[in-house]
Design a protein around this motif. Structure first.
Motif, PDB file in Angstrom:
ATOM      1  N   THR A 146      12.443  -3.460  -3.062  1.00  0.00           N
ATOM      2  CA  THR A 146      13.906  -3.534  -2.992  1.00  0.00           C
ATOM      3  C   THR A 146      14.324  -2.849  -1.709  1.00  0.00           C
ATOM      4  O   THR A 146      13.523  -2.140  -1.090  1.00  0.00           O
ATOM      5  CB  THR A 146      14.562  -2.773  -4.161  1.00  0.00           C
ATOM      6  N   THR A 147      15.557  -3.056  -1.308  1.00  0.00           N
ATOM      7  CA  THR A 147      16.020  -2.448  -0.071  1.00  0.00           C
ATOM      8  C   THR A 147      15.913  -0.923  -0.134  1.00  0.00           C
ATOM      9  O   THR A 147      15.515  -0.289   0.845  1.00  0.00           O
ATOM     10  CB  THR A 147      17.486  -2.846   0.203  1.00  0.00           C
ATOM     11  N   GLU A 148      16.222  -0.359  -1.339  1.00  0.00           N
ATOM     12  CA  GLU A 148      16.170   1.102  -1.472  1.00  0.00           C
ATOM     13  C   GLU A 148      14.724   1.589  -1.332  1.00  0.00           C
ATOM     14  O   GLU A 148      14.456   2.548  -0.609  1.00  0.00           O
ATOM     15  CB  GLU A 148      16.710   1.561  -2.835  1.00  0.00           C
ATOM     16  N   ASN A 149      13.792   0.912  -2.022  1.00  0.00           N
ATOM     17  CA  ASN A 149      12.403   1.338  -1.957  1.00  0.00           C
ATOM     18  C   ASN A 149      11.828   1.173  -0.554  1.00  0.00           C
ATOM     19  O   ASN A 149      10.994   1.968  -0.117  1.00  0.00           O
ATOM     20  CB  ASN A 149      11.559   0.569  -2.965  1.00  0.00           C
ATOM     21  N   LEU A 157      12.683   4.108   1.237  1.00  0.00           N
ATOM     22  CA  LEU A 157      11.857   5.243   0.821  1.00  0.00           C
ATOM     23  C   LEU A 157      10.515   5.281   1.555  1.00  0.00           C
ATOM     24  O   LEU A 157      10.022   6.353   1.904  1.00  0.00           O
ATOM     25  CB  LEU A 157      11.584   5.163  -0.689  1.00  0.00           C
ATOM     26  N   ILE A 158       9.901   4.119   1.757  1.00  0.00           N
ATOM     27  CA  ILE A 158       8.562   4.120   2.356  1.00  0.00           C
ATOM     28  C   ILE A 158       8.598   4.092   3.878  1.00  0.00           C
ATOM     29  O   ILE A 158       7.569   4.261   4.530  1.00  0.00           O
ATOM     30  CB  ILE A 158       7.700   2.949   1.845  1.00  0.00           C
ATOM     31  N   TRP A 183       0.837  -1.207   0.000  1.00  0.00           N
ATOM     32  CA  TRP A 183       0.000   0.000   0.000  1.00  0.00           C
ATOM     33  C   TRP A 183       0.870   1.254   0.000  1.00  0.00           C
ATOM     34  O   TRP A 183       0.582   2.213  -0.717  1.00  0.00           O
ATOM     35  CB  TRP A 183      -0.941   0.049   1.225  1.00  0.00           C
ATOM     36  N   ALA A 184       1.928   1.197   0.839  1.00  0.00           N
ATOM     37  CA  ALA A 184       2.812   2.357   0.929  1.00  0.00           C
ATOM     38  C   ALA A 184       3.530   2.572  -0.401  1.00  0.00           C
ATOM     39  O   ALA A 184       3.670   3.698  -0.877  1.00  0.00           O
ATOM     40  CB  ALA A 184       3.815   2.165   2.062  1.00  0.00           C
ATOM     41  N   LEU A 185       3.984   1.469  -1.034  1.00  0.00           N
ATOM     42  CA  LEU A 185       4.638   1.579  -2.338  1.00  0.00           C
ATOM     43  C   LEU A 185       3.682   2.216  -3.342  1.00  0.00           C
ATOM     44  O   LEU A 185       4.054   3.117  -4.100  1.00  0.00           O
ATOM     45  CB  LEU A 185       5.053   0.189  -2.833  1.00  0.00           C
TER      46      LEU A 185
END
Lengths: 359, 296, 279
Positions: free
Chosen positions: A198-201, A204-205, A185-187
């Motif tokens: 991914t670890t980066e995403n 981000l969230i 949902w956050a993505l």
């Protein structure tokens, strides 16, 4: 002597039969006649997902005795299936689990000849990316994750996940107790795809989740409708089937498919490669694919039925339930979950961390 | 028929006999059971806790300390601490609530005693899930308590009781109370009455007799009960999830998640091994206290 | 006449606490505790007669759920499985626990402390870990998952509970009891069966009760070690409860409660002359 001779002959015949059977060129395939199998079937399925009356009627019709074991998460099923010892003939994994099981070579290819009712399935469900052309799996039931609102308590319009997690709703929210869902949902709300884990995403969230999760009162994947119905919470992100049941009882419960990241889930029937009664399993799958049978599944569990022939038998009321059958253009853009593999532990850890700190 | 003596058993200084081959033979079933179904699974669990896993969550046997290193992340430690607090609170309330009841049952006539004891257990012959769901019908906003309070105009708005720490502790106390009452009852039941009467004869009031004589004499029961409540309460997850709404994760839930959602059995096993070590420490501490408290 | 009954008769309802106030407090406290224990049970029974399929509002009397329950073959079969598994594992666990507690109390074994520690491992091991590790073990032994594996698991997690209760009772036992029996010419086994065992009866009874309740109620361990044929009641109930409380389950609980109460009262009546026996 008179009595011994027939005995020896019978023994010989048995030994010969056994040798013939254990010959190298006869692995258990789905094409051998069904009569060769004992009339038994061991079914490993989600709890409260296959109505008992359907199983009883199948036994009446075919004489095959079905024993049922239940699980309440894909991972629970995986851990028992992969440990071995259970000897299941038929399992009911969700889409991303099918993907992982196929990759690992755990499923028996289905015999299309034994599944005469497969044509009842809607074309879009015969071309799902996790199992193109239903080589290993047949869809059982599908559904969505969306927002359920008690409109008598919450008057502001709700369109997206961001509208759910606002300070005004603090302590009035129920969400699925599922880290993968929450993360998706956050993505979605920062315009990323539900499978872009991914670890980066995840980094981000994280700030978003830190804002969202402290507002949540109840985490419940099993029966999120309970807390909504009892008035302990007024809004929730829940399974469409649960929302459909609430709507059927009281139309004050509205169901909204948010534009930012609502997704489709598909639960399927598959045969593990270790199954001891694959023919009976095919018979059962084909039975579930029958329009009249599949219609009864919809009656009990009002999810989105991928069986077109069954859908024609449903009442207008059932088809008009916005949580069961939302507008087609909304469905066509929805994605399904891909398998995350080892990352699922990372996702779980992130959400648990924020949950624990959010109190 | 031997007269019951008024001396404590250790005061008599009776040494346990050296085990003969017959005693060993009798103990054999227990030993075999312990080796096969306790020792071996524990070893398997410890081996798992040092291992890795593959994409599908299967255990890949290897040796590394990573899982244990992860356990000491502040997140898990704070969840650990919360679980301990809930379990301690539940244990404490269970003693407070359960002791007078166990005492009354233990002092009733033998027939009443067995009847009351059974009555304590009868509710527990229904599934704990059904019982817990029944509590939801009492505590929720449209539940029994709130409708009584609202209809009698004691409160203008419903109380929010479900999905709070209060609900978690209540659920734990309800489910573990019998495990406190049973062992205390066992201790009270064999309490030598003349000791208590002697305390009265020597001029002790009821409170003094209770704190100086009755409590110390029934301490083995309290200790056993505390263990029986505290240990399962700390690792409990179904009740805490149902009553607490899952927003206060407990260590039991975290371990459960490693197996049923995160596909990380080795980490779950590592957390579990640490939890068991904690229990062993409790067990030895309580065991030592029990022994040193004896010479009255 | 056994020693424990003599002791029991001696303080027949004589609370040694002197003032009436204490007795009154204890009595009413116990009543409150029972009210607490039985409040949800009372509601379950009430709802089992409620026409409403869900929710807590009374909509009228019905026996519909009982009828549905009696036709629910799956639940009935699971109940049968639970009783079978519970009875067998309770018998074995009580035997293992009683014998073990007595031997460990009476004799000194090498590695005594270690043994005692290992007995408590099943009690302190979180259920899910026990379930998983037993599953791995059974697969290692290629033992098929079914009745047998479930019974083994249930004995393993119930017998320590029997044993710990027994130890609490033994700790308070007068050691001269057995000495006296031996002095009077009893053989060690006679002394055990005629003197020790009767003394242990209350602990055996409560231990067996506890073991049976634990076995009947277990979900987490069972779910890992069971096969499709040996499904117990909690497993089926859990599946049904997941989607909200079903009135059939209320009816089931109500029947269970009434049946056990009935059995208790009957056994009380029958056993009136010989108190001190197992329930």
């Amino acid at each position: 002597m008179k009595t011994i001779r027939p005995l020896i002959l019978t023994l010989l015949a048995l030994v010969l039969a056994a040798c013939g059977k254990s010959g190298p060129a006869s692995p258990p395939t789905a094409t051998t006649p069904a009569s060769a199998e004992p009339k038994k079937l061991s079914l490993f399925c989600w709890s409260e997902y296959v109505p008992q009356t359907i199983i009883d009627d199948f036994t009446k019709e075919t004489g095959i005795k079905v024993s049922v074991e239940n699980y309440s998460s894909n991972e629970e099923m995986l851990s028992k299936l992969l440990a071995g010892g259970g000897k299941y003939d038929l399992i009911q994994p969700s889409e991303y689990t099918i993907e992982a099981l196929i990759k690992d070579g755990q499923l028996l290819p289905l015999d299309p000849g034994a599944l005469t009712n497969l044509g009842n399935i809607a074309p879009e469900f015969r071309a799902m990316s996790f199992d193109l052309g239903n080589k290993y799996s047949v869809p059982y039931m599908a559904g969505f994750v969306g927002i359920c609102v008690n409109t008598s308590k919450i008057k502001t319009p709700v369109q997206s996940f961001a509208d759910v997690f606002v300070p005004a709703n603090k302590g009035r929210i129920v969400v699925l107790d599922d880290a993968r869902e929450i993360v998706s949902w956050a993505l979605g709300s920062i315009k990323l795809g539900i499978n872009d884990v991914t670890t980066e995403n995840l980094a981000l969230i994280t700030p978003l989740l830190k804002k969202w999760l402290p507002l949540v009162k109840v985490y419940d994947s099993d029966s999120p409708k309970t807390s909504l119905k009892n008035g302990d919470v007024d809004i929730g992100v829940i399974w469409s089937g649960e929302a459909a049941l609430l709507y059927a009882q009281d139309s004050k419960f509205a169901f909204i498919l948010p534009d930012d990241g609502a997704h489709l889930f598909v639960d399927n029937m598959s045969i593990p490669k270790t199954a001891s009664h694959p023919q009976n399993a095919h018979l059962f799958i084909n039975y579930l694919l029958r329009a009249d049978v599949s219609k009864r599944i919809s009656d009990a569990f009002p999810y989105y039925n991928p069986n077109l022939a069954a859908r024609q038998l449903l009442s207008t009321e059932q088809l008009a339930n916005p949580a069961s059958y939302p507008p087609a253009q909304k469905i066509s853009v929805m994605q399904t979950f891909r398998d995350l593999g080892q990352l699922s532990a990372t996702v779980d850890e992130l959400v648990t961390q924020i949950k624990a700190k959010g109190k | 028929m031997p007269e019951p003596t008024r001396q404590s058993p250790t005061a008599l200084g009776l040494d346990p006999r050296r085990a003969s081959w017959k005693a060993w033979l009798l103990l054999a079933p227990l030993l075999v059971w312990l080796a096969l179904f306790v020792l071996l699974p524990t070893i398997l669990l410890i081996v798992t806790s040092f291992s890795n896993r593959d994409e599908l969550g299967r255990v890949v046997y290897s040796f590394n300390w990573d899982n244990y290193r992860r356990c000491f992340d502040p997140t898990w430690l704070s969840i650990f601490w919360d679980s301990i607090v809930y379990a301690l609170l539940a244990t404490f309330i269970c003693v407070l609530v359960g002791y007078p009841a166990a005492y009354t049952i233990g002092r009733a006539s033998p027939a009443n005693r067995r009847l009351l004891l059974t009555l304590v257990m009868v509710p527990f012959w229904t599934s704990f899930l059904i019982r817990t769901y029944a509590w939801i019908s009492v505590l929720s906003q449209e539940g029994l308590v709130n409708s009584l309070l609202l209809s009698s105009h004691i409160l203008p708005t419903p109380l929010s009781m479900m999905y709070t720490p209060f609900a978690i502790v209540l659920g734990l106390v309800y489910n573990y109370l019998p495990f406190m009452i049973l062992p205390i009852y066992t201790s009270v039941e064999k309490l030598d009455n003349s000791l208590v009467e002697a305390a009265y004869d020597l001029g002790a009031g009821p409170l003094r007799a209770f704190s100086r004589v009755i409590i110390p004499l029934t301490r083995p029961g309290i200790t056993a009960g505390a263990l029986l409540v505290f240990v399962p309460a700390i690792a409990m997850y179904a009740i805490t999830t149902l009553m607490g709404g899952g927003s206060n994760p407990t260590i039991g839930e975290v371990i459960q998640n490693q197996f049923t959602r995160a596909r990380n059995q080795p980490f779950g096993a590592a957390l579990g091994v640490l939890l068991m070590l904690l229990f062993l420490v409790c067990f030895f501490v309580l065991g030592r206290k029990k022994n040193s408290a004896h010479p009255v | 006449m056994t020693d424990s009954t003599l002791l029991g008769r001696a303080h027949f309802f004589r609370l040694p606490d002197g003032p009436k106030l204490v007795r009154w407090f204890c009595g009413s406290w116990t009543a409150l505790v029972f009210a607490f224990l039985y409040l949800p049970i009372f509601l379950l029974v009430l709802f089992s007669f409620n026409q409403s399929k869900s929710g807590f509002v009374w909509e009228g009397f019905t026996l519909e759920w009982y009828d549905a329950l009696f036709h629910n073959r799956v639940l009935l079969q699971a109940f049968g499985n639970s009783l079978l598994i519970g009875t067998i594992s309770t018998a074995c666990a009580t035997f293992l626990g009683t014998l073990g507690a007595w031997l460990l109390y009476r004799y000194r074994f090498p590695a005594h402390r270690l043994m005692e520690t290992f007995i408590f491992v099943p009690m302190i091991m979180p259920e899910i870990l026990m379930g998983v590790s037993l599953l791995v073990l059974f697969v290692l032994f290629s033992l098929p998952l079914g009745y047998f594996s479930v019974i083994i698991a249930h004995i393993t997690f119930t017998f320590p509970f029997v044993l710990i209760g027994m130890q609490a009772r033994l700790e308070g036992m007068d050691p001269s009891l057995e000495e006296a029996a031996l002095d009077l010419g009893a053989t060690p086994s006679q002394a055990f069966f005629k003197v020790i065992l009767p003394y242990l009866v209350p602990a055996i009874a409560s231990g067996a009760l506890l073991a049976f309740s634990l076995s009947l109620d277990d979900y987490i361990v069972t779910v890992f070690v069971t096969g499709a044929a040996s499904q117990t009641l909690p497993l089926k109930v859990y599946g049904m409860v997941r989607v909200g409380l079903n009135p059939q389950l209320n009816a089931l609980s109500a029947l269970g409660i009434v049946l056990t109460m009935f059995l208790v009262f009957v056994s009380e009546r029958l056993k009136q002359p010989t108190p001190g026996e197992t329930l």
